[in-house]
Design a protein around this motif. Structure first.
Motif, PDB file in Angstrom:
ATOM      1  N   UNK A 281       1.394  -1.604   0.546  1.00 14.54           N
ATOM      2  CA  UNK A 281      -0.342   0.320   0.059  1.00 14.54           C
ATOM      3  C   UNK A 281       1.076   1.313   0.188  1.00 14.54           C
ATOM      4  N   UNK A 282       1.724   1.678   0.970  1.00 15.55           N
ATOM      5  CA  UNK A 282       3.138   2.438   1.173  1.00 15.55           C
ATOM      6  C   UNK A 282       3.465   2.394  -0.240  1.00 15.55           C
ATOM      7  N   UNK A 283       3.501   1.332  -1.052  1.00 15.85           N
ATOM      8  CA  UNK A 283       4.386   1.490  -2.318  1.00 15.85           C
ATOM      9  C   UNK A 283       3.598   1.941  -3.643  1.00 15.85           C
ATOM     10  N   UNK A 284       2.378   1.810  -3.447  1.00 17.32           N
ATOM     11  CA  UNK A 284       1.170   2.447  -4.648  1.00 17.32           C
ATOM     12  C   UNK A 284       0.242   3.988  -3.993  1.00 17.32           C
ATOM     13  N   UNK A 285       0.582   3.731  -3.486  1.00 19.92           N
ATOM     14  CA  UNK A 285       0.474   5.102  -1.733  1.00 19.92           C
ATOM     15  C   UNK A 285      -1.167   4.536  -2.542  1.00 19.92           C
ATOM     16  N   UNK A 286      -1.700   3.898  -1.837  1.00 23.24           N
ATOM     17  CA  UNK A 286      -2.710   3.407  -1.532  1.00 23.24           C
ATOM     18  C   UNK A 286      -3.168   3.033  -0.302  1.00 23.24           C
ATOM     19  N   UNK A 287      -4.809   3.352   0.387  1.00 21.40           N
ATOM     20  CA  UNK A 287      -5.070   3.654   1.519  1.00 21.40           C
ATOM     21  C   UNK A 287      -5.164   1.449   1.730  1.00 21.40           C
ATOM     22  N   UNK A 288      -4.567   1.413   3.444  1.00 22.94           N
ATOM     23  CA  UNK A 288      -4.463   0.491   3.377  1.00 22.94           C
ATOM     24  C   UNK A 288      -5.478   0.136   4.774  1.00 22.94           C
ATOM     25  N   UNK A 289      -6.005  -1.545   4.775  1.00 19.71           N
ATOM     26  CA  UNK A 289      -7.072  -1.767   5.093  1.00 19.71           C
ATOM     27  C   UNK A 289      -6.871  -3.146   6.121  1.00 19.71           C
ATOM     28  N   UNK A 290      -6.954  -3.288   7.835  1.00 17.03           N
ATOM     29  CA  UNK A 290      -6.545  -4.319   8.140  1.00 17.03           C
ATOM     30  C   UNK A 290      -8.111  -5.146   8.763  1.00 17.03           C
ATOM     31  N   UNK A 291      -7.336  -6.198   8.095  1.00 17.54           N
ATOM     32  CA  UNK A 291      -8.859  -7.348   8.596  1.00 17.54           C
ATOM     33  C   UNK A 291      -8.771  -8.313   9.755  1.00 17.54           C
ATOM     34  N   UNK A 292      -8.852  -8.180  10.823  1.00 19.65           N
ATOM     35  CA  UNK A 292      -8.125  -8.878  12.236  1.00 19.65           C
ATOM     36  C   UNK A 292      -8.840 -10.475  12.659  1.00 19.65           C
ATOM     37  N   UNK A 293      -8.623 -10.943  13.143  1.00 25.28           N
ATOM     38  CA  UNK A 293      -9.483 -11.717  13.673  1.00 25.28           C
ATOM     39  C   UNK A 293     -10.351 -11.389  14.422  1.00 25.28           C
ATOM     40  N   UNK A 294     -11.265 -12.394  15.301  1.00 26.44           N
ATOM     41  CA  UNK A 294     -12.658 -11.380  16.325  1.00 26.44           C
ATOM     42  C   UNK A 294     -12.049 -10.967  17.134  1.00 26.44           C
ATOM     43  N   UNK A 295     -12.399  -9.616  17.802  1.00 30.65           N
ATOM     44  CA  UNK A 295     -12.222  -9.357  19.384  1.00 30.65           C
ATOM     45  C   UNK A 295     -11.271  -8.224  19.259  1.00 30.65           C
ATOM     46  N   UNK A 296     -10.179  -7.770  18.582  1.00 30.11           N
ATOM     47  CA  UNK A 296      -9.001  -7.057  18.242  1.00 30.11           C
ATOM     48  C   UNK A 296      -9.128  -5.380  18.280  1.00 30.11           C
ATOM     49  N   UNK A 297     -10.373  -5.187  17.412  1.00 32.10           N
ATOM     50  CA  UNK A 297     -10.569  -4.232  16.801  1.00 32.10           C
ATOM     51  C   UNK A 297     -11.778  -3.575  17.414  1.00 32.10           C
ATOM     52  N   UNK A 298     -11.827  -2.028  18.102  1.00 28.60           N
ATOM     53  CA  UNK A 298     -12.840  -1.268  18.808  1.00 28.60           C
ATOM     54  C   UNK A 298     -14.195  -0.967  17.581  1.00 28.60           C
ATOM     55  N   UNK A 299     -14.704  -0.989  18.580  1.00 28.47           N
ATOM     56  CA  UNK A 299     -16.364  -0.821  16.837  1.00 28.47           C
ATOM     57  C   UNK A 299     -16.250   0.179  16.510  1.00 28.47           C
ATOM     58  N   UNK A 300     -17.496   0.203  14.925  1.00 29.86           N
ATOM     59  CA  UNK A 300     -18.251  -0.236  14.782  1.00 29.86           C
ATOM     60  C   UNK A 300     -17.870  -1.060  13.801  1.00 29.86           C
ATOM     61  N   UNK A 301     -17.860  -2.304  14.002  1.00 22.98           N
ATOM     62  CA  UNK A 301     -16.513  -3.706  12.853  1.00 22.98           C
ATOM     63  C   UNK A 301     -18.006  -4.643  12.622  1.00 22.98           C
ATOM     64  N   UNK A 302     -17.769  -4.810  11.498  1.00 22.47           N
ATOM     65  CA  UNK A 302     -18.483  -6.235  10.164  1.00 22.47           C
ATOM     66  C   UNK A 302     -17.606  -7.880  10.938  1.00 22.47           C
ATOM     67  N   UNK A 303     -18.212  -8.059  10.732  1.00 21.56           N
ATOM     68  CA  UNK A 303     -17.689  -9.351  11.399  1.00 21.56           C
ATOM     69  C   UNK A 303     -18.632 -10.646  10.184  1.00 21.56           C
ATOM     70  N   UNK A 304     -17.433 -11.550   9.774  1.00 27.03           N
ATOM     71  CA  UNK A 304     -17.886 -13.396   9.390  1.00 27.03           C
ATOM     72  C   UNK A 304     -16.997 -13.924  10.267  1.00 27.03           C
ATOM     73  N   UNK A 305     -18.055 -14.994  10.122  1.00 25.38           N
ATOM     74  CA  UNK A 305     -18.127 -15.868  10.309  1.00 25.38           C
ATOM     75  C   UNK A 305     -17.455 -17.857   9.399  1.00 25.38           C
ATOM     76  N   UNK A 306     -16.911 -18.134   9.700  1.00 22.08           N
ATOM     77  CA  UNK A 306     -16.244 -19.002   8.404  1.00 22.08           C
ATOM     78  C   UNK A 306     -15.845 -19.916   8.885  1.00 22.08           C
ATOM     79  N   UNK A 307     -15.657 -21.633   8.004  1.00 25.00           N
ATOM     80  CA  UNK A 307     -15.252 -23.075   8.473  1.00 25.00           C
ATOM     81  C   UNK A 307     -14.664 -23.375   8.058  1.00 25.00           C
ATOM     82  N   UNK A 308     -13.481 -23.027   9.446  1.00 23.76           N
ATOM     83  CA  UNK A 308     -12.056 -24.417   9.727  1.00 23.76           C
ATOM     84  C   UNK A 308     -12.102 -25.387   9.312  1.00 23.76           C
ATOM     85  N   UNK A 309     -10.951 -25.712   9.436  1.00 24.50           N
ATOM     86  CA  UNK A 309     -10.511 -27.797   9.256  1.00 24.50           C
ATOM     87  C   UNK A 309     -11.692 -28.854  10.064  1.00 24.50           C
TER      88      UNK A 309
END
Ligand code: AMP
Length: 176
Positions: free
Chosen positions: A73-101
């Motif tokens: 993102x820094x090289x391309x001068x673009x905004x960066x957005x982190x996607x995190x494991x649940x419970x690490x970001x202050x709200x408001x957030x949008x979540x998605x659940x997904x299946x693991x093995x």
């Protein structure tokens, strides 16, 4: 030139057998990050691959996707957005659940930061089964954005993760 860069990157990936569990060969990319040119070679190759996509943002998946994604993102001068494991970001957030093995996991990101149809690239270190990247793409779509492509340092081709990612353009620098 591209082939030389790929060879250099390949030499900077360390296999760690039986980590974190017996039977798994963990792909340790820390030697790549410790090489002054390693990270720069990765971001340069991705920048060339995606030059025609008119990207409007880069999404990194916790945790190693943050390193590679933010550098790109820094090289391309673009905004960066982190996607995190649940419970690490202050709200408001949008979540998605997904299946693991075995079981399920949840990813989340800040809600309300993406624009409708915003053209996005997803970045992570390793593509294995594709479940994490697929869930990330779905999370972005839930917010009205448009994930177009995904970049990885290394793809474990035998797990056929790319096939789960449908219409995304996939760019893996190394493929096993
Ligand atoms: P998957 O959802 O199966 O594609 O798994 C992708 C996520 O798991 C990535 O965020 C990787 O960091 C991690 N991962 C999976 N397999 C490996 C591996 N063999 N070595 C290092 N990281 C891995």
């Amino acid at each position: 030139m591209r082939e030389e860069s790929i060879q250099r990157i390949r030499a900077l990936v360390r296999d760690v057998p039986d980590f974190p569990k017996p039977g798994i060969v963990f792909k340790d990319l820390s030697p790549l990050l410790a090489d002054p040119e390693g990270l720069s070679l990765c971001t340069s190759l991705w920048q060339q691959s995606f030059a025609s996509l008119e990207l409007e943002g880069i999404v990194g998946i916790e945790a190693r996707g943050f390193i590679f994604g933010a550098a790109l993102a820094a090289r391309c001068a673009l905004p960066f957005y982190p996607v995190r494991k649940a419970g690490k970001l202050p709200g408001p957030t949008q979540q998605i659940r997904y299946a693991l093995e075995y079981g399920e996991d949840t990813l989340e990101m800040r809600a309300g930061v993406l624009r409708p149809k915003q053209r996005l690239l997803i970045v992570d270190d390793v593509l294995a089964t594709g479940g994490t990247c697929q869930a990330t793409a779905d999370l972005l779509r839930l917010q009205g954005a448009e994930p177009l492509a995904a970049a990885f340092v290394l793809e474990l081709g035998f797990l056929e993760g790319a096939q789960r990612l449908g219409s995304l353009q996939i760019e893996s620098l190394l493929r096993l």
